[in-house]
Design an enzyme around this catalytic site. Structure first.
Site, PDB file in Angstrom:
ATOM      1  N   HIS A  25     -25.844  -9.752 -36.002  1.00  0.00           N
ATOM      2  CA  HIS A  25     -26.528 -10.579 -36.989  1.00  0.00           C
ATOM      3  C   HIS A  25     -27.973 -10.825 -36.570  1.00  0.00           C
ATOM      4  O   HIS A  25     -28.883 -10.809 -37.398  1.00  0.00           O
ATOM      5  CB  HIS A  25     -25.812 -11.923 -37.145  1.00  0.00           C
ATOM      6  CG  HIS A  25     -24.404 -11.820 -37.615  1.00  0.00           C
ATOM      7  ND1 HIS A  25     -23.632 -12.917 -37.920  1.00  0.00           N
ATOM      8  CD2 HIS A  25     -23.597 -10.754 -37.829  1.00  0.00           C
ATOM      9  CE1 HIS A  25     -22.424 -12.537 -38.299  1.00  0.00           C
ATOM     10  NE2 HIS A  25     -22.384 -11.221 -38.247  1.00  0.00           N
ATOM     11  N   ASP A 121     -27.643 -15.844 -43.216  1.00  0.00           N
ATOM     12  CA  ASP A 121     -26.834 -14.635 -43.249  1.00  0.00           C
ATOM     13  C   ASP A 121     -25.434 -14.945 -43.784  1.00  0.00           C
ATOM     14  O   ASP A 121     -25.152 -16.056 -44.236  1.00  0.00           O
ATOM     15  CB  ASP A 121     -26.832 -13.906 -41.906  1.00  0.00           C
ATOM     16  CG  ASP A 121     -26.002 -14.583 -40.828  1.00  0.00           C
ATOM     17  OD1 ASP A 121     -25.254 -15.513 -41.127  1.00  0.00           O
ATOM     18  OD2 ASP A 121     -26.116 -14.164 -39.657  1.00  0.00           O
TER      19      ASP A 121
END
Length: 609
Positions: A25, A121
């Site tokens: 991520h 995210d």
């Protein structure tokens, strides 16, 4: 305009990005921040969780350029969740419980930066509440996976209602628009048990995805073209989707050179298969032994980032900490290290993946199918042997092996003979391996082209900036009176300010007998009126900020603006004379002409003044 407003207008736009746990991520979001800084002059703050404050993460954050800052949110007590909580549940709970702290962080950033947007995210959708509370103008979702994974999430709320039972028990594959059919057991692991809190969290996130202004995806059209055609087509009630990948770690030039790269230097070109299960994956003991024996059977050179297995067989045991818990060599078959010392190199826990994949000696990648690793492999033209472990990796393996055919998948039984056969085919280019190697070469070319000027990824990111422009602050200064052209006696009010770049003002349709003048990004701007007979009306504006300058326009036939006494003075002429043009078409026409004539210019949609 006061001094404080002038200073604010001159500060670069700033974006805050929430990074939920996992290097898969962090890395693509950091690369997105780099691209925004290099191309659009945007600064950024990466906001991380205390639960992932590992040494590798700290080193990575410290290596970022000055335009990208980072800070960590305070620790959160998750002990009430129990030892059986999944990674997805842990990340989701941590994010939800941090919303008050994040609100404070974003409010502080609004005081110290020109904060114009917030990016979360895929496990951070709850944090949109913090962005709203802090008054951040725009909110985006960043999906670090691919379009197949996004498609499942977008359809999950309806699947939750319409599909009885569990995904793993489905007799037929899951079929979604533009996607490779995914067998039920291969759907992402977080959706496999409806009784687990993880499943409810995933449905919850899926519903919140639609609250973002746009969804940015770390993929590129060529690797999943049908899904790209579906998701890039506008759909009512769904945010626009932009493929802005591949975003992979560009370099690690500041790090000391790893010894395994010296070993690769001594190997023939494309002779080594790299074996790695990412920063968080580990194998059950039996699979680890079968993999070792399978590599030995091939007789193929290999570089293996080997990690100790989990005694409980939990394949994501290293997600929060990539270091091996025990000596991994003790779990290898007896005599394996000695027998393979001339063809193989074993590296405990970690190897510099980007550099290994970029090395000319690397000819294959036995990979867990984490999307970040897949993109790195494709960018460097390395064909893959797919061995998925957890999260969305199994559905990625289906897409790669059955859809785009850029990988060969190791059978679920994981016997040494099956492992050896898959590795041999990919490394030698025999059988299906030939198709895999050819496809990966084509995708490597497409990935590089996507990132060039005018490429699909670059254009998509430019569209995000232009269609979802940065916040604009302006100060109303004064009204001004229009000067009538002597040759015109049929005045009509028909024009207003529409868009501004750093050195260009564009006028469009609207209407006011008298205009108003304001300041956008340090430029005095105003409305004016003209008539439909190609006769000029002229507006003269005086402001303490920029002095005297003149705006001129011819409505619906052309717009020509010259800014005097401003930096980077540049006139622009746009032809607004297509047959059947109507005032309502103005927005689309201006966007199109600006993107064609100034493809690298960060232009704004101005507020109605």
């Amino acid at each position: 305009m006061d001094a404080n407003s002038t200073a604010e207008a001159r500060r670069p736009p700033h974006v805050a990005m929430l990074v939920t746990p996992g290097m898969g991520h962090l890395i693509p979001l950091a690369e997105l921040a780099k691209r925004l800084a290099a191309r659009h002059g945007v600064t950024a703050t990466l906001i991380t969780f205390a639960s992932t404050a590992s040494a590798p993460q700290r080193a990575f954050l410290a290596s970022l350029p000055p335009a990208i800052a980072s800070l960590s949110l305070p620790p959160v007590d998750l002990s009430d969740l129990g030892p059986g909580a999944t990674i997805e549940t842990l990340m989701s709970e941590e994010c939800a419980r941090l919303v008050p702290a994040l609100t404070g962080v974003l409010s502080a950033l609004r005081e110290t930066t020109r904060l114009v947007a917030y990016v979360a995210d895929l496990f951070g959708a709850d944090s949109f509440d913090a962005a709203v509370a802090a008054g951040v103008p725009r909110r985006y979702l960043f999906h670090p996976g691919n379009l197949h994974g996004l498609m499942i999430m977008l359809h999950l709320p309806e699947l939750d209602v319409s599909m009885p039972g569990e995904f793993r028990d489905l007799a037929e594959p899951v079929r979604l628009p533009g996607c490779v059919p995914i067998p039920g057991p291969d759907v992402m692991s977080g959706l496999q048990d409806k009784s687990d809190p993880c499943y409810r969290w995933m449905v919850h996130h899926a519903r919140l995805y639609r609250e973002s202004e746009a969804i940015l995806v770390n993929s590129f059209d060529a690797v999943e073209p049908d899904a790209a055609r579906v998701l890039t087509h506008p759909e009512p009630g769904r945010p626009p989707v932009y493929n802005i990948g591949p975003l992979i770690r560009a370099d690690a030039n500041d790090e000391p050179r790893a010894a395994c790269l010296d070993w690769l230097d001594r190997q023939p070109p494309k002779s080594v298969i790299f074996v790695s299960f990412g920063s968080g994956g580990s194998l059950p003991t039996e699979h680890m032994r079968e993999l070792a024996l399978g590599l030995e059977l091939t007789g193929q050179r290999f570089l293996w980032a080997v990690r100790s297995p989990s005694d409980e067989g939990t394949v994501n045991a290293n997600y929060y900490d990539a270091e091996s818990k025990k000596d991994p060599m003790a779990y290898l078959p007896e005599g394996f290290v000695e027998r393979t010392k001339d063809i193989g190199l074993l590296v405990p826990s970690w190897a510099p993946q980007t550099e290994v994949l970029a090395h000319e000696a690397t000819g294959g990648f036995l990979v867990h199918c984490g999307w970040n690793s897949v993109l790195e492999s494709l960018v460097h033209g390395v064909p893959m042997v797919a061995w998925p472990l957890f999260a969305e990796q199994r559905q990625n393996a289906v897409m790669l092996s059955e859809g785009v055919r850029a990988a060969m998948r190791v059978p679920a039984t994981k016997r040494k003979e099956e492992i050896a056969a898959a590795v041999r085919e990919v490394m030698t280019g025999q059988g299906k391996g030939a198709e895999v190697r050819a496809k990966v070469a084509a995708l490597q070319k497409a990935a590089k082209e996507a990132l060039l000027e005018g490429g699909a990824a670059t254009t998509a990111l430019d569209e995000v900036i232009s269609h979802h422009p940065r916040a604009v602050q302006y100060t109303l200064l004064e009204n001004f009176t229009l000067v009538k052209s002597p040759s015109n006696s049929k005045a009509k009010s028909c024009s207003r300010l529409f868009a501004v770049t750093a050195d260009t003002v564009v006028l469009a349709d609207g209407g006011a007998t008298h205009g108003k003048v304001g300041v956008v990004d340090g430029h005095a701007v105003g409305t004016c009126r003209c008539c439909v007979s190609k006769t000029w009306w002229k507006a003269q504006v005086v402001s303490p900020m920029s002095g005297h300058h003149r705006l001129s326009a011819t409505m619906w036939v052309s717009v020509e603006v010259t800014q005097n006494d401003l930096r980077s003075m540049r006139p622009v002429h746009l032809d607004f004379s297509p047959k059947g043009f109507q005032p309502a078409d103005t927005e689309g026409i201006i966007h199109r002409h600006l993107s064609e004539q100034f493809p690298t210019t960060d232009y704004l949609t101005a507020p109605v003044i």
